[in-house]
Design a protein around this motif. Structure first.
Motif, PDB file in Angstrom:
ATOM      1  N   ILE A 167     -23.458 -17.769  11.987  1.00  0.00           N
ATOM      2  CA  ILE A 167     -22.609 -18.035  10.815  1.00  0.00           C
ATOM      3  C   ILE A 167     -21.682 -19.228  11.078  1.00  0.00           C
ATOM      4  CG2 ILE A 167     -20.715 -16.453  11.414  1.00  0.00           C
ATOM      5  CD1 ILE A 167     -20.725 -15.567   8.447  1.00  0.00           C
ATOM      6  N   GLN A 195      -6.725 -18.958   2.058  1.00  0.00           N
ATOM      7  CA  GLN A 195      -7.646 -18.400   1.059  1.00  0.00           C
ATOM      8  C   GLN A 195      -8.964 -19.170   1.148  1.00  0.00           C
ATOM      9  OE1 GLN A 195      -6.244 -15.841  -1.137  1.00  0.00           O
ATOM     10  NE2 GLN A 195      -4.387 -16.078   0.101  1.00  0.00           N
ATOM     11  N   TYR A 196     -10.011 -18.482   1.604  1.00  0.00           N
ATOM     12  CA  TYR A 196     -11.321 -19.138   1.782  1.00  0.00           C
ATOM     13  C   TYR A 196     -12.240 -18.879   0.581  1.00  0.00           C
ATOM     14  CZ  TYR A 196     -10.896 -20.305   6.833  1.00  0.00           C
ATOM     15  OH  TYR A 196     -10.570 -20.841   8.053  1.00  0.00           O
ATOM     16  N   HIS A 197     -11.669 -18.882  -0.615  1.00  0.00           N
ATOM     17  CA  HIS A 197     -12.505 -18.707  -1.811  1.00  0.00           C
ATOM     18  C   HIS A 197     -11.966 -19.655  -2.870  1.00  0.00           C
ATOM     19  CE1 HIS A 197      -9.107 -15.896  -2.161  1.00  0.00           C
ATOM     20  NE2 HIS A 197      -9.066 -16.398  -3.370  1.00  0.00           N
ATOM     21  N   GLY A 233     -15.105  -8.784   4.531  1.00  0.00           N
ATOM     22  CA  GLY A 233     -15.231 -10.208   4.827  1.00  0.00           C
ATOM     23  C   GLY A 233     -13.897 -10.883   4.567  1.00  0.00           C
ATOM     24  N   GLY A 242     -11.855 -12.802   6.155  1.00  0.00           N
ATOM     25  CA  GLY A 242     -11.511 -14.159   6.570  1.00  0.00           C
ATOM     26  C   GLY A 242     -10.194 -14.194   7.331  1.00  0.00           C
ATOM     27  N   PRO A 255      -6.457 -12.955   1.206  1.00  0.00           N
ATOM     28  CA  PRO A 255      -6.496 -11.999   0.088  1.00  0.00           C
ATOM     29  C   PRO A 255      -5.876 -10.648   0.445  1.00  0.00           C
ATOM     30  CG  PRO A 255      -8.595 -13.158   0.270  1.00  0.00           C
ATOM     31  CD  PRO A 255      -7.788 -13.545   1.477  1.00  0.00           C
ATOM     32  N   LEU A 272     -11.609  -6.115   6.858  1.00  0.00           N
ATOM     33  CA  LEU A 272     -12.775  -6.055   7.744  1.00  0.00           C
ATOM     34  C   LEU A 272     -13.418  -7.441   7.852  1.00  0.00           C
ATOM     35  CD1 LEU A 272     -14.886  -4.306   9.337  1.00  0.00           C
ATOM     36  CD2 LEU A 272     -16.140  -4.123   7.164  1.00  0.00           C
ATOM     37  N   GLY A 323     -15.641  -6.255  12.463  1.00  0.00           N
ATOM     38  CA  GLY A 323     -16.898  -5.534  12.356  1.00  0.00           C
ATOM     39  C   GLY A 323     -17.758  -6.059  11.222  1.00  0.00           C
ATOM     40  N   ILE A 335     -19.900  -5.184   7.829  1.00  0.00           N
ATOM     41  CA  ILE A 335     -19.986  -4.200   6.746  1.00  0.00           C
ATOM     42  C   ILE A 335     -21.360  -3.523   6.736  1.00  0.00           C
ATOM     43  CG2 ILE A 335     -20.599  -5.965   5.009  1.00  0.00           C
ATOM     44  CD1 ILE A 335     -18.622  -2.692   4.379  1.00  0.00           C
ATOM     45  N   LEU A 380     -16.521 -14.145  -1.905  1.00  0.00           N
ATOM     46  CA  LEU A 380     -17.464 -15.088  -1.279  1.00  0.00           C
ATOM     47  C   LEU A 380     -17.986 -14.598   0.080  1.00  0.00           C
ATOM     48  CD1 LEU A 380     -15.994 -18.586  -2.258  1.00  0.00           C
ATOM     49  CD2 LEU A 380     -17.762 -17.254  -3.374  1.00  0.00           C
ATOM     50  N   ILE A 402     -25.100 -12.453   3.155  1.00  0.00           N
ATOM     51  CA  ILE A 402     -25.773 -11.221   3.589  1.00  0.00           C
ATOM     52  C   ILE A 402     -27.051 -10.986   2.773  1.00  0.00           C
ATOM     53  CG2 ILE A 402     -25.460  -8.735   3.957  1.00  0.00           C
ATOM     54  CD1 ILE A 402     -22.412  -9.250   4.068  1.00  0.00           C
TER      55      ILE A 402
END
Ligand code: SAM
Length: 275
Positions: free
Chosen positions: A6, A43-45, A71, A73, A77, A92, A120, A122, A139, A144
């Motif tokens: 990733i 914020q990664y979106h 997810g 990040g 959020p 997570l 971890g 999901i 995002l 996945i």
């Protein structure tokens, strides 16, 4: 899922660059960080805090609820959810380095009593299945391809009556081979559903009342503006992060802008409920 593969996505290299951004904004290393400063960088979106507030409102989140941010990040959020709704949030995150930076930022933002960080996948299940009133994912699903398992895990995470809010990509037109290649190489996105497949698979995982909104037009403008402003700030950003980071993100942002401009990549937000 591989935590290394990733990293081919440039947004995820050198995530400690957030510390340089904070320093540049006048925040001393290891000192407290006001949330209104931090949320400019974590914020990664798309559409930052406004998108998180939209999710909080859509799920009518309140302080007695328990939320899971999948997810998560850098935890941006999750911290906004905790501070706005006043509820406990489990964040997570797959990548260990991202998770560690996120936990440190949460502590420095004074939110460690409400936001719990867990590292971890999901796909291996939520930290406390069946214990969440709300699940958020901004995002994340695009990374996945094992979608049936992903939706099952999300469904298992929620208590009956709980709901999920997701913002993500979908295949809107027919992606060309070149577009698929760009998504795979630069966005670590190997397969996307069409909206009818998404509805069918969510229903198959047990979700009811699935509402999906196409936000492609807004995202197309948003990512174009992000690419433009990053390039316009070249001198400053390269001085702050180094040429390599600047160039990597420049390529990433302009690739995403190109994909949306092409019209075959779509953006959507959805609410799905567990009976
Ligand atoms: C584009 S980022 C968005 C981060 C965060 N949701 C936000 O909006 O700021 C997607 C995040 O999902 C994480 N992720 C991808 N696959 C995951 C998985 N299987 N389990 C948990 N996290 C995952 C990535 O490591 C990455 O940090």
């Amino acid at each position: 899922m591989s935590e290394q593969a990733i990293k081919s996505m440039k947004l995820y290299s050198r995530v400690e660059r957030v510390y340089a951004q904070l320093r540049d904004a006048g925040i001393a290393d290891d000192g407290p960080i006001p949330l209104d400063v931090l949320c400019r960088f974590d914020q990664y979106h798309y559409d930052g805090v406004a998108a998180v507030e939209e999710g909080i409102a859509r799920l009518a989140l309140a302080s007695h609820h328990r939320a899971l941010d999948v997810g998560s990040g850098l935890g941006g959020p999750a911290r906004i959810i905790a501070s706005r709704a006043g509820c406990e949030v489990t964040a997570l995150e797959l990548q260990p380095d991202v998770h560690e930076v996120a936990a440190r930022l949460t502590a420095r933002a004074g939110l460690a009593d409400l936001v719990r960080h867990r590292q971890g996948d999901i796909l291996e299940g939520a930290p406390a299945p069946g214990g969440f009133d709300a699940l958020f994912a901004w995002l994340v699903f695009l990374h996945i391809p094992e979608r049936a398992r992903l939706y099952r895990r999300c469904h298992e995470a929620l208590r009956p009556g709980g709901a999920m809010y997701v913002e993500d990509y979908f295949e809107r037109g027919t992606l060309t081979d070149a577009e698929r290649g760009t998504l795979a190489d630069k966005v670590y996105c190997r397969d996307l559903p069409r909206l009818d497949e998404l509805r069918r698979d969510l229903a198959g995982a047990g979700f009811a009342e699935v509402e999906i909104e196409d936000v492609t037009a807004f995202w197309t403008e948003h990512v174009a503006e992000r690419a433009r402003s990053w390039r316009a700030g070249r001198e400053r950003e390269a001085a702050l992060h180094g040429e390599e980071v600047f160039a990597g993100l420049d390529d990433f942002y302009s690739s995403i802008a190109g994909l949306f401009r092409g019209g075959n990549l779509g953006g959507m937000r959805l609410v799905a409920r567990k009976r």
